[in-house]
Write a protein that holds these residues in place. Structure first.
Motif: not given
Length: 100
Positions: A63-88
């Motif tokens: 969980a600590k490794i995953a959290e560190a990864f997410i903290r580094k790449y959260y902007r990319n995760i959000i970008e992919k979320w918006v692209r997939f769920f909002v922009m389809k």
């Protein structure tokens, strides 16, 4: 189920019928946890970890490794979320091969 990242055996993904808040599922060694990304004023303010019903949660080390990864790449995760769920639009998985 779009897979968005792979990182040394960790798989980060969304389910195709997701809901807010923005969150990412993480699987490693047969265990799974969910990380909610909480934003304030365009910046990451909090990561909330919760268990996936019916699944063993990530170990505290994983969980600590995953959290560190997410903290580094959260902007990319959000970008992919918006692209997939909002922009389809489809999203591509990225395999990260550099340790953070």
């Amino acid at each position: 189920m779009p897979k968005i990242f792979e990182y040394f055996g960790f798989v980060f993904f969304f389910y195709s019928n997701e809901h807010e808040p923005i969150h990412v599922h993480v699987i490693h060694s047969g265990c799974q946890s969910i990380f909610e990304i909480i934003m304030m004023n365009g910046e990451l303010s909090e990561l909330r970890v919760r268990d996936k019903a019916g699944e063993d949660p990530l170990s505290s080390k994983d969980a600590k490794i995953a959290e560190a990864f997410i903290r580094k790449y959260y902007r990319n995760i959000i970008e992919k979320w918006v692209r997939f769920f909002v922009m389809k639009q489809p999203v591509r998985s990225t395999n990260i091969k550099k340790k953070i």
